[in-house]
Design an enzyme around this catalytic site. Structure first.
Site, mmCIF file in Angstrom:
data_model
loop_
_atom_site.group_PDB
_atom_site.id
_atom_site.type_symbol
_atom_site.label_atom_id
_atom_site.label_comp_id
_atom_site.label_asym_id
_atom_site.label_seq_id
_atom_site.Cartn_x
_atom_site.Cartn_y
_atom_site.Cartn_z
ATOM 1 N N LYS A 52 0.842 -1.198 0.000
ATOM 2 C CA LYS A 52 0.000 0.000 0.000
ATOM 3 C C LYS A 52 0.876 1.245 0.000
ATOM 4 O O LYS A 52 0.646 2.178 -0.773
ATOM 5 C CB LYS A 52 -0.949 -0.019 1.208
ATOM 6 N N GLN A 96 -4.395 -1.688 9.739
ATOM 7 C CA GLN A 96 -4.342 -3.024 9.141
ATOM 8 C C GLN A 96 -4.875 -4.070 10.126
ATOM 9 O O GLN A 96 -4.489 -4.101 11.287
ATOM 10 C CB GLN A 96 -2.894 -3.346 8.731
ATOM 11 N N ASP A 119 -11.012 2.459 4.190
ATOM 12 C CA ASP A 119 -11.277 1.016 4.182
ATOM 13 C C ASP A 119 -12.777 0.716 4.094
ATOM 14 O O ASP A 119 -13.174 -0.409 3.802
ATOM 15 C CB ASP A 119 -10.737 0.377 5.474
HETATM 16 N N1 GUN Z 1 -6.832 -7.078 6.400
HETATM 17 C C1 GUN Z 1 -7.210 -7.814 5.331
HETATM 18 N N2 GUN Z 1 -7.771 -7.024 4.394
HETATM 19 C C2 GUN Z 1 -7.750 -5.773 4.876
HETATM 20 C C3 GUN Z 1 -8.183 -4.518 4.358
HETATM 21 O O1 GUN Z 1 -8.726 -4.396 3.266
HETATM 22 N N3 GUN Z 1 -7.967 -3.448 5.162
HETATM 23 C C4 GUN Z 1 -7.392 -3.551 6.377
HETATM 24 N N4 GUN Z 1 -7.242 -2.439 7.095
HETATM 25 N N5 GUN Z 1 -6.991 -4.691 6.897
HETATM 26 C C5 GUN Z 1 -7.160 -5.798 6.137
#
Ligand code: GUN
Length: 291
Positions: A52, A96, A119
């Site tokens: 990211k 995350q 998100d």
């Molecule tokens: N863990 C697995 N997928 C995601 C996501 O799309 N966003 C976040 N913040 N954590 C994750």
């Protein structure tokens, strides 16, 4: 059979964003800024957050990575989020997941300012998505919709079977596919661990979205000839033949399912890269909403 190439579509999306950011810079405006919080040292999470942050750099976004110790208190994490909420330079915040057991996902998600919730996990964002109102849609289902749109896959009136009811993928996917939209307008069945005769339900599906996190769960005998198959799984499986010691496996047994399907996403190189592209789109949108 056509491969839905996530690398290709995500690159196209990122290229578009790159041009838009260059435009902002030319106009002397602020560029989108994504702040990511990573708690602990989970290997997969490190990889995802790393991608990211790298993608932000690639397209000209600003990014901030906040690393916190596994043992951090929930209070300290919530305080870090509140600081980002009030920082006018930060457009998007993501924490995350998964988080350590002593921290409540719910309290963390509820603390994020919904205008920065790139998100799309905050209940305000989820509620708007359910009502088809403008909002941040979670990156994985959003990325899948972008890919279906790019390849002009006809979904209207089709029976979509989503396997997995997580808040991150399965449930929002079921909402988006059932919406009065294109792609969308599907009749949706949401299956989960308590579903009876899952195989039979899958055999009736025009579209299967496998998002349960069990490597190679979907086999050829579960798939109708000509079905569209979207594989969200990405599990690390021990593989001593690989330098890094593992290989990545999807939820679909690709070799046998691909020959029956009309469209299919590979793993890796399918849904994964689209997820990042969708997050970047959300971050751009968050920034533009303020400009
Ligand atoms: N863990 C697995 N997928 C995601 C996501 O799309 N966003 C976040 N913040 N954590 C994750």
């Amino acid at each position: 059979m056509q491969i839905l190439d996530g690398n290709l579509v995500s690159q196209a999306t990122k290229d578009e964003l790159k041009i838009k950011v260059a435009q902002l810079v030319m106009e002397g405006k602020k560029v989108p800024h994504l702040a990511a919080i990573l708690v602990g040292t989970n290997g997969a999470s490190e990889t995802y957050v790393g991608s990211k942050v790298r993608t932000c750099e690639e397209i000209g976004f600003k990014s901030t990575l906040i690393r916190l110790e596994e043992t951090i208190s929930e209070y300290k994490l919530l305080t870090a989020i509140e600081e980002l909420n009030t920082d006018p330079d930060v457009d998007g915040i993501l924490v995350q997941l998964p988080l350590p057991k002593h921290i409540s996902d719910e309290r963390v998600i509820n603390t994020i300012d919904p205008t920065k919730d790139v998100d799309g996990f905050h209940p305000v964002s989820v509620g708007k998505m359910v009502q088809s109102l403008p909002t941040f849609v979670p990156a994985t289902p959003h990325g899948i919709m972008l890919m279906l749109e790019h390849y002009k896959v006809e979904t209207k009136g089709k029976h979509a079977v989503v396997i997995g009811r997580s808040n991150i993928v399965g449930r929002p996917m079921s909402i988006l596919l059932s919406a009065n939209s294109n792609p969308g307008n599907c009749t949706v069945t949401l299956c989960h661990s308590q579903t009876k005769n899952l195989k039979e339900i899958c055999r009736g599906a025009d579209i299967i979205v496998a998002a349960l996190g069990r490597p190679e769960f979907v086999t050829a005998d579960m798939v109708k000839e000509g079905a569209i198959v979207i594989d969200v799984g990405i599990t690390r499986v021990d593989d001593p033949s690989k330098k890094r010691g593992y290989s990545l496996k999807g939820d679909v047994k690709f070799d046998e399912v691909s020959v029956r399907s009309s469209f299919i996403t590979p793993v890796p190189g399918g849904v994964g890269p689209m997820t990042i592209a969708a997050l970047m789109m959300n971050t751009y949108k968050a920034c533009m909403a303020k400009n």
